[in-house]
Design a protein around this motif. Structure first.
Motif, PDB file in Angstrom:
ATOM      1  N   PHE A  94      -3.940  -3.658  -5.320  1.00  0.00           N
ATOM      2  CA  PHE A  94      -3.836  -2.607  -6.333  1.00  0.00           C
ATOM      3  C   PHE A  94      -4.911  -1.548  -6.119  1.00  0.00           C
ATOM      4  N   LYS A  95      -6.142  -1.996  -5.928  1.00  0.00           N
ATOM      5  CA  LYS A  95      -7.264  -1.074  -5.764  1.00  0.00           C
ATOM      6  C   LYS A  95      -7.148  -0.271  -4.469  1.00  0.00           C
ATOM      7  N   LYS A  96      -6.718  -0.936  -3.408  1.00  0.00           N
ATOM      8  CA  LYS A  96      -6.572  -0.246  -2.136  1.00  0.00           C
ATOM      9  C   LYS A  96      -5.564   0.896  -2.244  1.00  0.00           C
ATOM     10  N   ASN A 110       0.818  -1.208   0.000  1.00  0.00           N
ATOM     11  CA  ASN A 110       0.000   0.000   0.000  1.00  0.00           C
ATOM     12  C   ASN A 110       0.858   1.267   0.000  1.00  0.00           C
ATOM     13  N   GLU A 111       1.970   1.224   0.707  1.00  0.00           N
ATOM     14  CA  GLU A 111       2.840   2.396   0.804  1.00  0.00           C
ATOM     15  C   GLU A 111       3.635   2.641  -0.481  1.00  0.00           C
ATOM     16  N   GLN A 112       4.018   1.577  -1.173  1.00  0.00           N
ATOM     17  CA  GLN A 112       4.980   1.706  -2.269  1.00  0.00           C
ATOM     18  C   GLN A 112       4.380   1.656  -3.663  1.00  0.00           C
ATOM     19  N   LEU A 113       3.223   1.017  -3.818  1.00  0.00           N
ATOM     20  CA  LEU A 113       2.729   0.695  -5.158  1.00  0.00           C
ATOM     21  C   LEU A 113       2.574   1.932  -6.047  1.00  0.00           C
ATOM     22  N   VAL A 114       1.891   2.936  -5.579  1.00  0.00           N
ATOM     23  CA  VAL A 114       1.602   4.089  -6.427  1.00  0.00           C
ATOM     24  C   VAL A 114       2.881   4.793  -6.850  1.00  0.00           C
ATOM     25  N   ARG A 168       5.920   3.563  -7.110  1.00  0.00           N
ATOM     26  CA  ARG A 168       6.667   2.721  -8.056  1.00  0.00           C
ATOM     27  C   ARG A 168       6.014   2.742  -9.435  1.00  0.00           C
ATOM     28  N   LEU A 169       4.689   2.669  -9.468  1.00  0.00           N
ATOM     29  CA  LEU A 169       3.998   2.710 -10.755  1.00  0.00           C
ATOM     30  C   LEU A 169       4.127   4.097 -11.384  1.00  0.00           C
ATOM     31  N   LYS A 170       4.070   5.130 -10.561  1.00  0.00           N
ATOM     32  CA  LYS A 170       4.199   6.487 -11.086  1.00  0.00           C
ATOM     33  C   LYS A 170       5.558   6.671 -11.763  1.00  0.00           C
ATOM     34  N   GLU A 171       6.595   6.079 -11.188  1.00  0.00           N
ATOM     35  CA  GLU A 171       7.928   6.169 -11.804  1.00  0.00           C
ATOM     36  C   GLU A 171       7.955   5.454 -13.151  1.00  0.00           C
ATOM     37  N   ALA A 172       7.278   4.285 -13.241  1.00  0.00           N
ATOM     38  CA  ALA A 172       7.208   3.557 -14.512  1.00  0.00           C
ATOM     39  C   ALA A 172       6.425   4.342 -15.552  1.00  0.00           C
ATOM     40  N   VAL A 173       5.386   5.054 -15.117  1.00  0.00           N
ATOM     41  CA  VAL A 173       4.618   5.904 -16.028  1.00  0.00           C
ATOM     42  C   VAL A 173       5.457   7.088 -16.478  1.00  0.00           C
ATOM     43  N   ASP A 174       6.145   7.703 -15.540  1.00  0.00           N
ATOM     44  CA  ASP A 174       6.911   8.920 -15.813  1.00  0.00           C
ATOM     45  C   ASP A 174       7.940   8.712 -16.912  1.00  0.00           C
TER      46      ASP A 174
END
Length: 631
Positions: free
Chosen positions: A542-544, A241-245, A247-253
Motif C-alpha cells: 500500500f505504502k509503496k 503497485n501498478e493497479q492499487l492507486v 482502483r482506490l481512486k475509482e472507489a473514492v471517486d
C-alpha cells in the motif's frame, strides 16, 4: 444516511400500534433530523428518519414502488444507482425520483433476493412485498451500516438501526445474554451476530433474510457474499503497485457524489492521508479536511495532518481536545447501547462533531490496516508463527505453558521483557495464539475477574469459539491472511465500524469508506502476504504504491493510533470514579464479578504497580451500561 425501524407481524394482519412505532422512530432522530415518516399495512409498520444527501427534495421514505407493489426503508448509499436505474428503465420500470432508494425497490421487483448482488455501496434495508406477503432484509457486505432485530413473544418481528430503537417496544426482552459478558471482556465489544440481549441480534455483514407471512419462527440469515479467499493466481508485487492507486481512486471517486458539503477526516496517518490525496486529484475545489489534536504530545498527530493539508492545499480545520475531556464518558453507554470498550470512541466523537460544523458527508480511511496488514500485532504474530513452524505443538505446550503461567506481568519493563502473553500464545495453535494476543483480558485474567458462579454458568464456553468459526473457514490461507480475515469479520465490524457509525450519526454526519468498497476488497485481499508485511513493517504494498502521492514521513513513520491518556486519568482525576463505580453495590449484585479481584486491579493501577488501564476502562464502560439498564 438515515435511521430505519419497523414491525412485521409474522402471523396476524391487524392494525399496528402507531404509538409504538412512533416511539421507536423518535429514539433515532439524531440519525435523520431532516424528515421522518411512516407506512402502514395490515400487520406491517415501517418508519424512517432521513438525513438528506442526494435528491434533497425527493426520495421520501418509507417509499412505495411506482406500481405500489412494494415498500422500502433504507439506510445507506448505493453508488452505482444511476447505472442500475438505466438498466431497470430498459426493462420497463418507472422512476418517480432521482435518488438511489427507488433503484433498490425496482431491483427487488426484477431480481428478488438476488438484487443484493447488483448493489455497490453501504446499506441496511427492509422491503415489504405486498404482493408476495413477505419482508426482505439485507445488510451490506462489510457491515458499514447496522441492522438490529428481534422476534417478540407475540409474533412481531421488530428491527431498527440501533438497539435503542428496539428497546422502545414494551415487549422487548432486556434479559442479558449470558455468554456475551465473556465476549465483551475478551474483545471489548460484542461480536456479530449477537447483542448483549438474549433475544436480539445483529444481521451479520453480507447477509440477508426473507420473512414470509405465516412463518412460525425466524429463518436463518443467508450469507450472500464473503471476502474471496481462493484465487487462480496471486497478484504480483508489480501488479499491486501498478493497479492499487487507480482502483482506490475509482472507489473514492464514486463516493464523492453528494448534494451537500463533503469533506474527509485527516488524522495524518497513511490511510486518511491517501484518501485526501486522491480526493484532491479528483476535484478542482480544495478538499475540506478536519482533524482532532490533543494537548498531550504523545497522543497528538496534528503536525502530520497539517503536512498533508499543506501539500494538497485543503481547507483544513482542527481543534485541540483537553486531556481531561471527561464529559463524554457518561454519553458513551447511551451512544453504543451495549458495553463498548474502545476508548478512541471519545476522540472519534469529537472529530465527527468538528466535521459536522462544516460538512454533511465525510470520507474516512477505515479498513486499510485490516486489508493490507498494517497493525503491529501482525508482525508479532508472524514472529510467533516462525517458532510454531519449527517446534511441534506438544513440545511447545510442555515448554511455554508453564512459562506463560508463571512469568510475571511486567507492565513497567521494556517491551522485550514483557513476554507473558507471548509465552502463552506460543503454547497454542495459529488461531488460538492470535486470539490470546488479541484478547482485552486473556482467558486466565477473565477467570480471575469473573465470580465462580458466572464462570460455572458459561458451561465451558469461551470466546475462542468466535475466532474458531471464522478461522475454520479459511484454513487454506497462510497465517497472516487468516488473522486478517478474522479481523475483518470481528474487529473491523464490531469495533471500528460500530465506533464510526454511532459517533458520526450522533452528529447527523454521513461517513463513507472507500477502502471497504467491496470490489476493491475483492481485488486487494489477493495482495501477497509477503508484499504486505516485509522486514517487520506492515502495509508495504500500500505504502509503496502511494510514494508518488505522499511524503516519506507520512508513509513510513511509526504508527500512533487514536488514543487517550487512560493510564494517567485513572491515577489522577478519574481515580475516585474508579473506586465509586467499579466497587459499587450494583457491580457486586450483578453476580458476574469477583469483587476482590476488581479492587486489586484498581489498587495496583492507582499505586503505579501495573498498567491495568485497558481492563479498568472495560469495567467502567460495563458499569455505565449496567447503570443505564437500571435507569
Amino acid at each position: 444516511m438515515c435511521g430505519i425501524a419497523g414491525i412485521f407481524h409474522l402471523t396476524e394482519s391487524g392494525q399496528m400500534d402507531r404509538d409504538i412505532i412512533a416511539k421507536m422512530n423518535d429514539r433515532q432522530q439524531h440519525r435523520g433530523p431532516d424528515a421522518g415518516d411512516y407506512f402502514f399495512d395490515p400487520g406491517v409498520a415501517l418508519a424512517h428518519r432521513r438525513l438528506s444527501i442526494i435528491d434533497l427534495e425527493g426520495s421520501p421514505q418509507p417509499m412505495l414502488s411506482a406500481d405500489e407493489k412494494a415498500c422500502i426503508v433504507f439506510n445507506g448509499e448505493i453508488y452505482n444507482y444511476k447505472e442500475l436505474r438505466e438498466e431497470l428503465s430498459t426493462k420497463g420500470y418507472k422512476f418517480n425520483t432521482d435518488g438511489d432508494t427507488e433503484t433498490i425497490l425496482n431491483a427487488w421487483l426484477e431480481w428478488g433476493e438476488e438484487c443484493v448482488h447488483k448493489l455497490r455501496g453501504m446499506f441496511a434495508f427492509a422491503i415489504w412485498d405486498r404482493q408476495n406477503q413477505c419482508m426482505f432484509i439485507a445488510r451490506d457486505r462489510l457491515g458499514i451500516k447496522p441492522f438490529f432485530y428481534s422476534l417478540l413473544p407475540n409474533g412481531e418481528f421488530i428491527f431498527g438501526s440501533e438497539l435503542k430503537v428496539l428497546k422502545q417496544h414494551p415487549l422487548f426482552d432486556k434479559t442479558l445474554r449470558n455468554t456475551t459478558i465473556e465476549d465483551y471482556f475478551t474483545f471489548g465489544y460484542i461480536p456479530e451476530p449477537n447483542t448483549v440481549y438474549q433475544h436480539s441480534f445483529k444481521l451479520a455483514p453480507g447477509h440477508c433474510m426473507l420473512l414470509k407471512k405465516g412463518d412460525k419462527q425466524l429463518p436463518t440469515p443467508r450469507e450472500y457474499w464473503d471476502i474471496p479467499t481462493r484465487f487462480d493466481k496471486e497478484l504480483s508485487a508489480e501488479e499491486v503497485n501498478e493497479q492499487l492507486v487507480e482502483r482506490l481512486k475509482e472507489a473514492v471517486d464514486i463516493r464523492m457524489v453528494a448534494d451537500v458539503p463533503l469533506g474527509a477526516f485527516l488524522s495524518g496517518g497513511v490511510d486518511s492521508s491517501a484518501i485526501v490525496a486522491l480526493m484532491a486529484q479528483l476535484q478542482t475545489d480544495p478538499v475540506n479536511t478536519c482533524a482532532i489534536g490533543f494537548d498531550v504530545k504523545a497522543f497528538d498527530e496534528t503536525e502530520y495532518a497539517q503536512q498533508v493539508a499543506d501539500q494538497y492545499k485543503t481547507n483544513h480545520r482542527f481543534e485541540t481536545v483537553d486531556q481531561e475531556d471527561f464529559d463524554l464518558i457518561d454519553k458513551l453507554a447511551d451512544l453504543y447501547d451495549e458495553p463498548y470498550a474502545d476508548s478512541s470512541a471519545m476522540p472519534t466523537y469529537r472529530v465527527c462533531e468538528l466535521a459536522r460544523k462544516h460538512v454533511t458527508v465525510a470520507l474516512s480511511g477505515d479498513g486499510g490496516d485490516e486489508l493490507f496488514a498494517g497493525y503491529r500485532r501482525y508482525n508479532l504474530h508472524m514472529h510467533e508463527e516462525k517458532i510454531r513452524n519449527m517446534l511441534p505443538l506438544n513440545f511447545r505446550k510442555a515448554v511455554f505453558t508453564p512459562l506463560g503461567k508463571y512469568f510475571p506481568k511486567l507492565d513497567w519493563a521494556p517491551k522485550f521483557l514483557r513476554a507473558k502473553t507471548t509465552f502463552q500464545s506460543m503454547a497454542l495453535d495459529t488461531v488460538e495464539g492470535y486470539y490470546n494476543s488479541m484478547s482485552l483480558l486473556r482467558e486466565d485474567e477473565r477467570r480471575k475477574l469473573f465470580s465462580d458462579e458466572y464462570n460455572e454458568s458459561l458451561q465451558g464456553y469461551t470466546s475462542l469459539e468466535v475466532f474458531r468459526k471464522y478461522g475454520d473457514k479459511v484454513q487454506h490461507l497462510d497465517p497472516l491472511k487468516i488473522t486478517q480475515y478474522i479481523d475483518m469479520k470481528t474487529y473491523l465490524v464490531g469495533d471500528i465500524l460500530t465506533k464510526v457509525d454511532r459517533a458520526s450519526m450522533a452528529h447527523s454526519l454521513e461517513v463513507r469508506v472507500p477502502l471497504l468498497d467491496h470490489k476493491f476488497v475483492e481485488w486487494a485481499f489477493n495482495t501477497p502476504s509477503s508484499s504486505n508485511l516485509k522486514n517487520g513493517v506492515g502495509k508495504q504494498a500500500f505504502k509503496k504504491s502511494l510514494e508518488p502521492h505522499l511524503s516519506h514521513d507520512i508513509l513510513y513513520r511509526k504508527k500512533m493510533g487514536f488514543a487517550v491518556p487512560l493510564v494517567d486519568w485513572f491515577r489522577g482525576p478519574l481515580k475516585q470514579r474508579l473506586y465509586d463505580g467499579l466497587l459499587s453495590e450494583q457491580m457486586a449484585n450483578s453476580g458476574y464479578f469477583n469483587m476482590t479481584r476488581i479492587k486489586r486491579l484498581v489498587d495496583d493501577h492507582v499505586n503505579g504497580m501495573r498498567d491495568n488501564s485497558a481492563s479498568l476502562w472495560a469495567l467502567m464502560m460495563f458499569e455505565s451500561f449496567m447503570r443505564q439498564q437500571l435507569d
